[in-house]
Scaffold this motif. Sequence first.
Motif, PDB file in Angstrom:
ATOM      1  N   ALA A 298       0.621  -1.176  -0.359  1.00 45.52           N
ATOM      2  CA  ALA A 298       0.521  -0.033  -0.014  1.00 45.52           C
ATOM      3  C   ALA A 298       1.055   1.348   0.034  1.00 45.52           C
ATOM      4  O   ALA A 298       0.536   2.306  -0.680  1.00 45.52           O
ATOM      5  CB  ALA A 298      -0.983  -0.093   1.404  1.00 45.52           C
ATOM      6  N   ALA A 299       2.212   1.112   1.199  1.00 47.97           N
ATOM      7  CA  ALA A 299       2.505   2.679   0.475  1.00 47.97           C
ATOM      8  C   ALA A 299       3.488   2.551  -0.583  1.00 47.97           C
ATOM      9  O   ALA A 299       3.824   3.916  -0.758  1.00 47.97           O
ATOM     10  CB  ALA A 299       3.479   2.196   1.675  1.00 47.97           C
ATOM     11  N   LEU A 300       4.007   1.732  -0.660  1.00 46.00           N
ATOM     12  CA  LEU A 300       4.977   1.899  -2.460  1.00 46.00           C
ATOM     13  C   LEU A 300       3.843   1.644  -3.290  1.00 46.00           C
ATOM     14  O   LEU A 300       4.342   2.963  -3.776  1.00 46.00           O
ATOM     15  CB  LEU A 300       5.696   0.241  -2.669  1.00 46.00           C
ATOM     16  N   ILE A 301       3.060   1.549  -3.819  1.00 44.43           N
ATOM     17  CA  ILE A 301       1.197   2.203  -4.983  1.00 44.43           C
ATOM     18  C   ILE A 301       1.723   3.325  -4.132  1.00 44.43           C
ATOM     19  O   ILE A 301       1.274   3.750  -5.319  1.00 44.43           O
ATOM     20  CB  ILE A 301       0.379   0.993  -4.795  1.00 44.43           C
ATOM     21  N   LYS A 302       1.290   4.429  -3.244  1.00 50.09           N
ATOM     22  CA  LYS A 302       1.243   5.654  -3.173  1.00 50.09           C
ATOM     23  C   LYS A 302       2.095   6.109  -3.607  1.00 50.09           C
ATOM     24  O   LYS A 302       1.844   7.213  -3.876  1.00 50.09           O
ATOM     25  CB  LYS A 302       0.835   5.939  -1.420  1.00 50.09           C
ATOM     26  N   ALA A 303       3.409   5.240  -2.897  1.00 51.29           N
ATOM     27  CA  ALA A 303       4.474   6.787  -3.774  1.00 51.29           C
ATOM     28  C   ALA A 303       4.467   6.629  -4.782  1.00 51.29           C
ATOM     29  O   ALA A 303       4.484   7.635  -5.447  1.00 51.29           O
ATOM     30  CB  ALA A 303       5.639   5.831  -2.586  1.00 51.29           C
ATOM     31  N   ILE A 304       4.605   5.432  -5.505  1.00 51.11           N
ATOM     32  CA  ILE A 304       4.790   5.447  -7.205  1.00 51.11           C
ATOM     33  C   ILE A 304       3.471   6.362  -7.861  1.00 51.11           C
ATOM     34  O   ILE A 304       3.732   7.186  -8.511  1.00 51.11           O
ATOM     35  CB  ILE A 304       4.497   3.569  -7.334  1.00 51.11           C
ATOM     36  N   VAL A 305       2.215   6.227  -7.415  1.00 46.22           N
ATOM     37  CA  VAL A 305       1.401   6.537  -7.945  1.00 46.22           C
ATOM     38  C   VAL A 305       1.665   8.042  -7.535  1.00 46.22           C
ATOM     39  O   VAL A 305       1.575   9.080  -8.484  1.00 46.22           O
ATOM     40  CB  VAL A 305      -0.342   6.694  -7.255  1.00 46.22           C
ATOM     41  N   PHE A 306       1.956   8.968  -7.050  1.00 51.20           N
ATOM     42  CA  PHE A 306       2.127  10.475  -6.576  1.00 51.20           C
ATOM     43  C   PHE A 306       3.085  11.004  -6.930  1.00 51.20           C
ATOM     44  O   PHE A 306       3.655  11.796  -7.414  1.00 51.20           O
ATOM     45  CB  PHE A 306       2.140  10.519  -4.907  1.00 51.20           C
ATOM     46  N   TYR A 307       4.209  10.542  -7.382  1.00 52.52           N
ATOM     47  CA  TYR A 307       5.296  10.765  -8.163  1.00 52.52           C
ATOM     48  C   TYR A 307       4.518  10.234  -9.529  1.00 52.52           C
ATOM     49  O   TYR A 307       5.681  11.429  -9.687  1.00 52.52           O
ATOM     50  CB  TYR A 307       6.474   9.423  -8.079  1.00 52.52           C
ATOM     51  N   MET A 308       4.613   9.549 -10.278  1.00 51.71           N
ATOM     52  CA  MET A 308       3.621   9.874 -11.670  1.00 51.71           C
ATOM     53  C   MET A 308       3.188  10.969 -11.686  1.00 51.71           C
ATOM     54  O   MET A 308       3.027  11.479 -12.785  1.00 51.71           O
ATOM     55  CB  MET A 308       2.741   8.661 -12.047  1.00 51.71           C
ATOM     56  N   ALA A 309       2.028  11.373 -10.534  1.00 52.35           N
ATOM     57  CA  ALA A 309       1.689  12.619 -10.804  1.00 52.35           C
ATOM     58  C   ALA A 309       2.323  13.983 -10.676  1.00 52.35           C
ATOM     59  O   ALA A 309       1.801  14.780 -10.987  1.00 52.35           O
ATOM     60  CB  ALA A 309       0.370  12.599  -9.032  1.00 52.35           C
ATOM     61  N   ALA A 310       3.095  13.559  -9.788  1.00 48.63           N
ATOM     62  CA  ALA A 310       4.294  14.704 -10.478  1.00 48.63           C
ATOM     63  C   ALA A 310       4.971  15.085 -11.209  1.00 48.63           C
ATOM     64  O   ALA A 310       4.666  15.912 -11.865  1.00 48.63           O
ATOM     65  CB  ALA A 310       5.274  14.480  -8.990  1.00 48.63           C
ATOM     66  N   ALA A 311       5.051  13.626 -11.699  1.00 53.98           N
ATOM     67  CA  ALA A 311       5.961  14.403 -13.092  1.00 53.98           C
ATOM     68  C   ALA A 311       5.540  14.241 -14.452  1.00 53.98           C
ATOM     69  O   ALA A 311       5.102  15.218 -14.693  1.00 53.98           O
ATOM     70  CB  ALA A 311       6.537  12.543 -13.106  1.00 53.98           C
ATOM     71  N   VAL A 312       3.899  14.154 -13.558  1.00 48.75           N
ATOM     72  CA  VAL A 312       3.157  14.575 -14.815  1.00 48.75           C
ATOM     73  C   VAL A 312       3.048  15.360 -15.416  1.00 48.75           C
ATOM     74  O   VAL A 312       2.592  16.412 -16.142  1.00 48.75           O
ATOM     75  CB  VAL A 312       1.609  13.550 -15.308  1.00 48.75           C
ATOM     76  N   GLU A 313       2.673  16.446 -13.765  1.00 48.67           N
ATOM     77  CA  GLU A 313       2.418  18.172 -13.397  1.00 48.67           C
ATOM     78  C   GLU A 313       3.292  18.339 -14.384  1.00 48.67           C
ATOM     79  O   GLU A 313       3.622  19.720 -15.188  1.00 48.67           O
ATOM     80  CB  GLU A 313       2.167  17.778 -12.482  1.00 48.67           C
ATOM     81  N   ALA A 314       4.811  18.338 -13.712  1.00 45.45           N
ATOM     82  CA  ALA A 314       5.867  18.861 -14.710  1.00 45.45           C
ATOM     83  C   ALA A 314       6.519  18.698 -16.477  1.00 45.45           C
ATOM     84  O   ALA A 314       6.129  19.779 -16.466  1.00 45.45           O
ATOM     85  CB  ALA A 314       7.300  18.507 -14.035  1.00 45.45           C
ATOM     86  N   PHE A 315       5.309  17.530 -16.392  1.00 45.38           N
ATOM     87  CA  PHE A 315       5.968  17.122 -18.508  1.00 45.38           C
ATOM     88  C   PHE A 315       4.754  18.088 -18.877  1.00 45.38           C
ATOM     89  O   PHE A 315       5.184  18.173 -19.732  1.00 45.38           O
ATOM     90  CB  PHE A 315       5.613  15.409 -18.458  1.00 45.38           C
ATOM     91  N   ILE A 316       3.813  18.587 -18.526  1.00 43.74           N
ATOM     92  CA  ILE A 316       2.232  19.235 -19.118  1.00 43.74           C
ATOM     93  C   ILE A 316       2.946  20.653 -19.578  1.00 43.74           C
ATOM     94  O   ILE A 316       3.170  21.031 -20.177  1.00 43.74           O
ATOM     95  CB  ILE A 316       1.606  18.853 -17.913  1.00 43.74           C
TER      96      ILE A 316
END
Length: 395
Positions: A298-316
Amino acid sequence: MSRRDRMTAPGTISLSVQIGLRIIGFWPDTPCALLFRGLWILTIAIVQIYQYWWIIIHFRTDDMSYLMDGLSVTIEYTVMSFKLIILWLNSRIFYDVLAAMAADWKEAANNEVHIMTSKENLSRRFSNVIIGIHSAAVCCFGIEVLASHTHYDADGIETPVRAFTLKLQLPTQCNESPLYEIVMCLEFFHQLVSSTVTGILNSLLITLILHTSGQIEILCDALRNICSDKNNRPLGFSMKELIGKHQKIIIFSNKIERIFSYVALIQFLASTLLTCCVGFTVITSISTMQDSDTIDSAALIKAIVFYMAAAVEAFIFCFCGEYLSAKSKMIGDAAYKSIWYDFQPNESKFVLLIILRSQRRLTITAGKMMDLSLEGFTSILKASVSYVSVLHAMY
């Protein structure tokens, strides 16, 4: 058609983004807009005070990943608050942008509507995906908290753990029912709405950039298809219209730059810190799994999804700047590929003006200091990876 009708005409901004902009009091003629803005300022200020209070108390904790987990969410809230303030200050410019978009739809010919409709559909799909990613990140946070409600000690006895969605240092103890459940629901709802608003603001940028690209494609098609009129109508009249359309595109792009320039600067700096904090959490979670042979999925999935959201926001932001620059270069190429060699000397000078002006590309800057591009996105990832390596070595 009144100014309000033109700004709210169909085909300007998708419905989901409109609803989000009304919630934050950024859409024109929104009832009680000042009240919505005041509520956002009040709630964000309260949450931020408790978040930074929690960080100060836990700053010297031995569990660095636990600190990074709370720090990443705090940074995201701070970035969102600065974004809202900057957008509110530039609301008048945004109203002019909406009026220009509605005017483009009103004046579009039949062959131009097809291009604009395709850009509108594309922006709607992007908006749904971006908002969905941000909402999924919040849901993963909630799932991780629910999964950590109970754990088993050495004797196999189930022990309840009172965890919260947000890392807040509340002034009173809220571990007893029903106060705990109430606080949990309020935190989750506030985090879900705030994350959705962040996705809506990113979707707004994409919508404006895609509309600009649609107008550029229409201008390029007109330049490639223009021909010298051998009858009574001189070519210069048509070319003057195209120059005027080119000037409208430049003004529209400059207004987008004025709205999102400092938003991009804040996003550029915060994305480096966010990817660093979340990346450190992911690495330490994997290292803990390898050392203890236990999986905190649960903690790992949470961190990965949050990392994806942060990376996508910068990529946009970086992709929008790169995309707008690439599209603006197409204007000069389209003007050169026109049959300018068949024009009269007094006619071909208009083509030369367009080619010269298109050499100065349109772009979005980060605080007017650097252009946003895919190269800038790679620099964010490189910097965050370097910081993660240093933190992991120190930890």
